[in-house]
Write an enzyme that holds these catalytic residues in place. Structure first.
Site, mmCIF file in Angstrom:
data_model
loop_
_atom_site.group_PDB
_atom_site.id
_atom_site.type_symbol
_atom_site.label_atom_id
_atom_site.label_comp_id
_atom_site.label_asym_id
_atom_site.label_seq_id
_atom_site.Cartn_x
_atom_site.Cartn_y
_atom_site.Cartn_z
ATOM 1 N N ILE A 1 0.836 -1.204 0.000
ATOM 2 C CA ILE A 1 0.000 0.000 0.000
ATOM 3 C C ILE A 1 0.873 1.257 0.000
ATOM 4 O O ILE A 1 0.380 2.364 0.082
ATOM 5 C CB ILE A 1 -0.944 0.015 1.232
ATOM 6 N N HIS B 1 -4.368 -4.333 -2.263
ATOM 7 C CA HIS B 1 -4.738 -4.092 -0.866
ATOM 8 C C HIS B 1 -4.949 -2.621 -0.531
ATOM 9 O O HIS B 1 -4.933 -2.243 0.642
ATOM 10 C CB HIS B 1 -3.687 -4.722 0.070
ATOM 11 N N GLY C 1 9.590 -10.732 -3.154
ATOM 12 C CA GLY C 1 9.407 -10.332 -1.761
ATOM 13 C C GLY C 1 8.030 -10.553 -1.169
ATOM 14 O O GLY C 1 7.517 -9.698 -0.461
ATOM 15 N N LYS D 1 14.457 -15.907 1.294
ATOM 16 C CA LYS D 1 14.024 -17.167 1.922
ATOM 17 C C LYS D 1 12.992 -17.841 1.034
ATOM 18 O O LYS D 1 12.277 -17.164 0.277
ATOM 19 C CB LYS D 1 13.347 -16.870 3.275
ATOM 20 N N CYS E 1 -20.455 14.274 4.497
ATOM 21 C CA CYS E 1 -21.581 13.869 5.343
ATOM 22 C C CYS E 1 -21.238 13.860 6.841
ATOM 23 O O CYS E 1 -22.103 13.605 7.667
ATOM 24 C CB CYS E 1 -22.105 12.498 4.913
ATOM 25 N N CYS F 1 -15.719 12.884 7.304
ATOM 26 C CA CYS F 1 -16.040 13.072 5.884
ATOM 27 C C CYS F 1 -16.507 14.516 5.637
ATOM 28 O O CYS F 1 -17.428 14.984 6.309
ATOM 29 C CB CYS F 1 -17.139 12.091 5.498
HETATM 30 P P1 OAD Z 1 5.250 -10.908 4.411
HETATM 31 O O1 OAD Z 1 5.789 -10.145 5.562
HETATM 32 O O2 OAD Z 1 4.283 -11.989 4.677
HETATM 33 O O3 OAD Z 1 6.467 -11.516 3.599
HETATM 34 C C1 OAD Z 1 7.580 -10.750 3.238
HETATM 35 C C2 OAD Z 1 8.464 -11.577 2.330
HETATM 36 O O4 OAD Z 1 9.532 -10.755 1.886
HETATM 37 C C3 OAD Z 1 9.092 -12.793 3.012
HETATM 38 O O5 OAD Z 1 8.948 -13.924 2.174
HETATM 39 C C4 OAD Z 1 10.566 -12.390 3.160
HETATM 40 O O6 OAD Z 1 11.456 -13.505 3.073
HETATM 41 C C5 OAD Z 1 10.751 -11.456 1.982
HETATM 42 N N1 OAD Z 1 11.802 -10.441 2.129
HETATM 43 C C6 OAD Z 1 12.276 -9.845 3.252
HETATM 44 N N2 OAD Z 1 13.223 -8.937 2.957
HETATM 45 C C7 OAD Z 1 13.371 -8.959 1.609
HETATM 46 C C8 OAD Z 1 14.197 -8.259 0.675
HETATM 47 N N3 OAD Z 1 15.062 -7.316 1.070
HETATM 48 N N4 OAD Z 1 14.064 -8.550 -0.638
HETATM 49 C C9 OAD Z 1 13.188 -9.491 -1.053
HETATM 50 N N5 OAD Z 1 12.394 -10.179 -0.232
HETATM 51 C C10 OAD Z 1 12.478 -9.925 1.077
HETATM 52 O O7 OAD Z 1 4.651 -9.826 3.388
HETATM 53 P P2 OAD Z 1 3.608 -10.044 2.169
HETATM 54 O O8 OAD Z 1 3.832 -11.335 1.508
HETATM 55 O O9 OAD Z 1 3.640 -8.825 1.358
HETATM 56 O O10 OAD Z 1 -2.017 -7.683 3.828
HETATM 57 O O11 OAD Z 1 2.247 -10.108 2.965
HETATM 58 C C11 OAD Z 1 1.062 -10.205 2.271
HETATM 59 C C12 OAD Z 1 -0.019 -9.443 2.970
HETATM 60 O O12 OAD Z 1 -0.075 -9.796 4.350
HETATM 61 C C13 OAD Z 1 0.194 -7.930 3.034
HETATM 62 O O13 OAD Z 1 -0.221 -7.263 1.870
HETATM 63 C C14 OAD Z 1 -0.651 -7.524 4.211
HETATM 64 C C15 OAD Z 1 -0.199 -8.602 5.158
HETATM 65 O O14 OAD Z 1 -1.003 -8.889 6.224
HETATM 66 C C16 OAD Z 1 -2.983 -6.903 4.346
HETATM 67 O O15 OAD Z 1 -2.725 -6.032 5.160
HETATM 68 C C17 OAD Z 1 -4.346 -7.191 3.816
HETATM 69 ZN ZN ZN Z 2 -19.434 10.680 3.844
#
Ligand code: OAD
Ligand code: ZN
Length: 255
Positions: A100, A116, A191, A219, A154, A151
């Site tokens: 985001i 998201h 990532g 990882k 409203c 808002c």
């Molecule tokens: P995660 O925190 O679940 O995963 C992050 C990933 O990035 C892991 O697999 C790490 O190994 C990897 N990582 C860490 N440092 C890195 C680097 N420098 N370069 C490349 N990779 C690296 O994050 P997301 O998969 O994005 O959703 O999580 C998915 C969703 O869960 C998010 O959008 C959010 C969260 O809850 C909502 O808020 C709806």
């Molecule tokens: Zn409103």
């Protein structure tokens, strides 16, 4: 592996990228599920669900104002910049992101699908009012205020225009992402832990339709079992090397 990945990208017809929090880690934005991740410090049920917002909107807004401040300070890193360059070169057709933080747009990508939501957008909890605080140039003012935002149309409570746990994803963005995934012959997955659905279906749809999946992550993740190529490493450095190899490959006709 890197050579193979560069070759696939250089010869791709419809390349897409699917990104998660890891691509922004090198910009100083914490991920969610790693050690010291956001979900270690905060409880999802207290700050990122519709129930949490009903129960304690102040706490939820405090959490999102804190994240807005952090993201506002962050700059796109080499990983974001390499993706923007791939788009300018005509190779990358879209970035589908779970982030985001707005950093793909700030890096220069034009075709960004945000699954998201976006930290700089707010929406009304009662009417159809929506605002992008960057575009309306109200961000500074918004961050200085401490009370609950209301808002202007409203008077109801405003909320962040992001997806919380238990909420559906914005349907238009999700449909667009799935269509792009169907068309893609190569997908760069960067990532993400691949644990949050429906977003994480994107690379599966690519595979089902005969496309290749190239993953970059320090990882192994939930996506690694279906990845054709796994490039173990950090997003910034790995993307920089990969981009250099793609460019060399395009120059060198033998590639
Ligand atoms: P995660 O925190 O679940 O995963 C992050 C990933 O990035 C892991 O697999 C790490 O190994 C990897 N990582 C860490 N440092 C890195 C680097 N420098 N370069 C490349 N990779 C690296 O994050 P997301 O998969 O994005 O959703 O999580 C998915 C969703 O869960 C998010 O959008 C959010 C969260 O809850 C909502 O808020 C709806
Ligand atoms: Zn409103």
């Amino acid at each position: 592996m890197m050579e193979e990945a560069a070759k696939l990208i250089a010869h791709s017809r419809f390349l897409i990228a699917f990104t998660g929090a890891g691509i922004s880690a090198e910009s100083g934005i914490p991920t969610f599920r790693d050690k010291n991740g956001l979900w270690e410090k905060y409880r999802v049920e207290e700050v990122a669900t519709p129930e949490a917002f009903r129960r304690n909107p102040r706490l939820v807004w405090e959490f999102y104002r804190m994240r807005m401040k952090l993201m506002k300070k962050a700059k796109p890193n080499r990983g974001h910049l390499a993706l923007a360059e791939l788009e300018r070169m005509g190779l990358l057709k879209a970035v589908i992101t779970q982030n985001i933080d707005n950093l793909h747009r700030e890096a220069g990508n034009k075709n960004v699908v945000e699954l998201h939501g976006n930290i700089y957008r707010v929406k009304c909890t009662s009417c159809a009012y929506r605002e992008n605080l960057l575009e309306s140039e109200k961000l500074e003012e918004f961050l200085e205020e401490e009370g609950l935002p209301k808002c202007p149309k409203c008077g109801s409570l405003l909320r962040p225009d992001v997806v919380w746990f238990g909420e559906p994803l914005p349907q238009e963005a999700l449909q667009k992402a799935f269509k792009l995934a169907e068309r893609a012959d190569v997908c760069l997955v960067i990532g993400t832990s691949g644990q949050v659905f429906p977003a994480a279906y994107v690379p599966y749809i690519v595979k089902e339709n005969g496309g290749y999946v190239i993953e970059i992550n320090p990882k192994e993740s939930g996506i690694t079992p279906i990845a054709d190529i796994f490039l173990k490493g950090f997003a910034g450095e790995t993307m920089e090397h990969l981009l250099a190899k793609v460019k060399r490959c395009l120059k060198d006709k033998g590639c």
